[in-house]
Scaffold this active site. Structure first.
Site, PDB file in Angstrom:
ATOM      1  N   GLY A 148      -5.138   3.217   2.138  1.00 13.34           N
ATOM      2  CA  GLY A 148      -3.911   2.592   1.642  1.00 13.34           C
ATOM      3  C   GLY A 148      -4.153   1.231   1.034  1.00 13.34           C
ATOM      4  N   ILE A 158      -8.713   3.950  -2.789  1.00  9.24           N
ATOM      5  CA  ILE A 158      -7.743   3.617  -3.834  1.00  9.24           C
ATOM      6  C   ILE A 158      -7.346   4.891  -4.580  1.00  9.24           C
ATOM      7  CG2 ILE A 158      -7.380   2.330  -5.986  1.00  9.24           C
ATOM      8  CD1 ILE A 158      -9.464   0.272  -4.808  1.00  9.24           C
ATOM      9  N   ASP A 159      -6.085   5.221  -4.508  1.00  3.30           N
ATOM     10  CA  ASP A 159      -5.565   6.386  -5.216  1.00  3.30           C
ATOM     11  C   ASP A 159      -4.343   5.985  -6.059  1.00  3.30           C
ATOM     12  OD1 ASP A 159      -4.903   8.882  -6.117  1.00  3.30           O
ATOM     13  OD2 ASP A 159      -4.370   9.725  -4.189  1.00  3.30           O
ATOM     14  N   SER A 160      -3.376   5.355  -5.403  1.00  2.00           N
ATOM     15  CA  SER A 160      -2.098   5.059  -6.094  1.00  2.00           C
ATOM     16  C   SER A 160      -2.286   4.215  -7.350  1.00  2.00           C
ATOM     17  CB  SER A 160      -1.136   4.348  -5.143  1.00  2.00           C
ATOM     18  OG  SER A 160      -0.827   5.198  -4.062  1.00  2.00           O
ATOM     19  N   ASP A 192     -10.832  13.758   2.023  1.00  2.00           N
ATOM     20  CA  ASP A 192      -9.908  12.692   2.426  1.00  2.00           C
ATOM     21  C   ASP A 192      -8.856  13.290   3.373  1.00  2.00           C
ATOM     22  OD1 ASP A 192      -8.783  10.150   2.327  1.00  2.00           O
ATOM     23  OD2 ASP A 192      -7.620  10.552   0.513  1.00  2.00           O
ATOM     24  N   HIS A 193      -8.667  12.691   4.520  1.00  2.00           N
ATOM     25  CA  HIS A 193      -7.639  13.123   5.484  1.00  2.00           C
ATOM     26  C   HIS A 193      -7.725  14.596   5.875  1.00  2.00           C
ATOM     27  CE1 HIS A 193      -5.475   9.330   5.531  1.00  2.00           C
ATOM     28  NE2 HIS A 193      -5.677   9.262   4.227  1.00  2.00           N
TER      29      HIS A 193
HETATM   30  P1  13P Z   1      -3.354   4.159  -1.775  1.00  2.00           P
HETATM   31  O1  13P Z   1      -2.132   5.018  -1.757  1.00  2.00           O
HETATM   32  O2  13P Z   1      -3.036   2.758  -1.351  1.00  2.00           O
HETATM   33  O3  13P Z   1      -4.079   4.205  -3.057  1.00  2.00           O
HETATM   34  O4  13P Z   1      -4.356   4.729  -0.640  1.00  2.00           O
HETATM   35  C1  13P Z   1      -5.176   5.838  -0.902  1.00  2.00           C
HETATM   36  C2  13P Z   1      -5.814   6.373   0.322  1.00  2.00           C
HETATM   37  O5  13P Z   1      -5.848   5.782   1.368  1.00  2.00           O
HETATM   38  C3  13P Z   1      -6.466   7.686   0.215  1.00  2.00           C
HETATM   39  O6  13P Z   1      -6.912   8.141   1.432  1.00  2.00           O
HETATM   40  O1  G3H Z   2      -4.093   9.356   1.321  1.00  2.00           O
HETATM   41  C1  G3H Z   2      -3.554  10.036   0.460  1.00  2.00           C
HETATM   42  C2  G3H Z   2      -4.187  10.124  -0.882  1.00  2.00           C
HETATM   43  O2  G3H Z   2      -3.620   9.189  -1.750  1.00  2.00           O
HETATM   44  C3  G3H Z   2      -4.115  11.531  -1.382  1.00  2.00           C
HETATM   45  O3  G3H Z   2      -2.812  11.871  -1.723  1.00  2.00           O
HETATM   46  O4  G3H Z   2      -2.404  13.997  -0.496  1.00  2.00           O
HETATM   47  O5  G3H Z   2      -1.036  13.346  -2.510  1.00  2.00           O
HETATM   48  O6  G3H Z   2      -3.423  14.066  -2.763  1.00  2.00           O
HETATM   49  P1  G3H Z   2      -2.395  13.419  -1.887  1.00  2.00           P
HETATM   50 ZN    ZN Z   3      -5.766   7.532   3.119  1.00  2.00          ZN
END
Ligand code: 13P
Ligand code: G3H
Ligand code: ZN
Length: 320
Positions: free
Chosen positions: A223, A266-268, A93-94
């Protein structure tokens, strides 16, 4: 160097093609620890949903890259033990540099994101194309990004969304060879996506414009947490202090999932669910000190959240 195929993982190509034509999206859930991973796998086995396990560079630092690699490999086996051979993608991710993407590919990732969205358009194209050239040698799929999400992304803070320009997407996809494209249409990372009084609304009109330029091409939404208000209330009831946490309404995500959006990050929401679960136990049973006694219920809460996402938001249940 280990190839993801030897770990039992799959890349995202076939998954995305099916999701685009089937009008649903694949869940991309971040994980940093064992309980999150167990909850994701258990939820996706139970709902028969394909899944993308996402690892950020922060997760890599937190949990150790080698451990994460073996955990993902373990997830493949764990799913079978639970009774179903789940198709699992292990995704960076990223990713922000070529070197990080290369390292993840060497560690067995089946998919990487190269996020060049903070660079100039020309530099983004150059960096993304470089990653694609390397990744495709190993049949690893690549996600690129055009447009900048408001909020904090990769330690870069943007006050306002820079929406993806529909005019650029066709050229970007053609020049880079990416397999999927993350876009900016009003979503943002974290649990504070809109200010109080603001209407939580994503720009589905821009999404429709983008789709016209690259019909059927896999689109990704970052996000995309909804920040469930019952979970926020639970956190606050048990001593938390979250104020004005607002996310993306689920019906808007459902509409996006029915289009060419084939991956929703979805992470948050998972972080919130886990926090609520832990707070509840620690608040109601202050003498408890066995981590299993608060991480176990938190894991159950997380699993329920993921099952809800799969069934009610993404529509990926039964698609594995
Ligand atoms: P949220 O913070 O909305 O869950 O997004 C997560 C995300 O985009 C991880 O790359
Ligand atoms: O896009 C961000 C993700 O929610 C990952 O978050 O860099 O704090 O692990 P993090
Ligand atoms: Zn992201």
């Amino acid at each position: 160097m280990v190839n993801y195929k030897d770990l039992g993982l799959v890349n995202s190509r076939a998954m995305f093609a099916k999701a685009v034509s089937g009008g649903y999206a694949i869940p991309a859930f971040n994980f940093n620890n064992m309980e999150q991973l167990q909850a994701i796998v258990a939820a996706c086995v139970e709902t028969r949903s394909p899944v993308i396990l996402q690892v950020s560079s922060g997760a890599r630092k937190y949990a150790n890259q080698t451990l994460l690699r073996y955990m993902a490999q373990g997830a493949v086996e764990y799913a079978k033990e639970l009774g179903f051979a789940l198709p699992i993608v292990l995704h960076l991710d990223h990713g922000d540099t070529f070197e990080l993407c290369k390292s993840c590919i060497e560690y067995g990732f089946s998919s990487v994101m190269i996020d060049g969205s903070h660079h100039s358009y020309a530099k983004n194209v150059e960096l993304t194309a470089q990653v694609v050239e390397y990744a495709h040698k190993y049949d690893v799929t690549v996600e690129g990004e055009l447009g900048v999400l408001a909020g904090v992304e990769d330690d870069v803070k943007a006050e306002q969304h820079t929406y993806t320009q529909p005019d650029e997407v066709e050229d970007f996809v053609k020049k880079t060879g990416v397999d999927s494209l993350a876009i900016s249409i009003g979503t943002s990372h974290g649990a504070f996506k809109f200010k109080p009084g603001q209407k939580p609304q994503i720009r589905l009109d821009i999404l429709a414009e983008i789709e016209k330029r690259i019909p059927g091409f896999p689109i990704v939404l970052h996000g995309a947490s909804s920040v469930p208000q019952d979970i926020v209330a639970e956190i606050n009831r048990y001593g938390g202090q979250l104020k004005d946490s607002i996310g993306i309404p689920e019906d808007q995500l459902r509409a996006a999932a029915k289009s060419a959006v084939c991956k929703i990050n979805i992470d948050s929401d998972g972080r919130l669910a886990m926090t609520a679960g832990i707070r509840k136990v620690l608040s109601e049973q202050p003498s408890e000190f066995d981590p299993r006694k608060y991480l176990g219920p938190a894991r159950e809460k997380l699993k329920a959240l993921y099952m809800h996402k799969v069934k009610e938001v993404l529509g990926s249940d039964g698609k594995a």
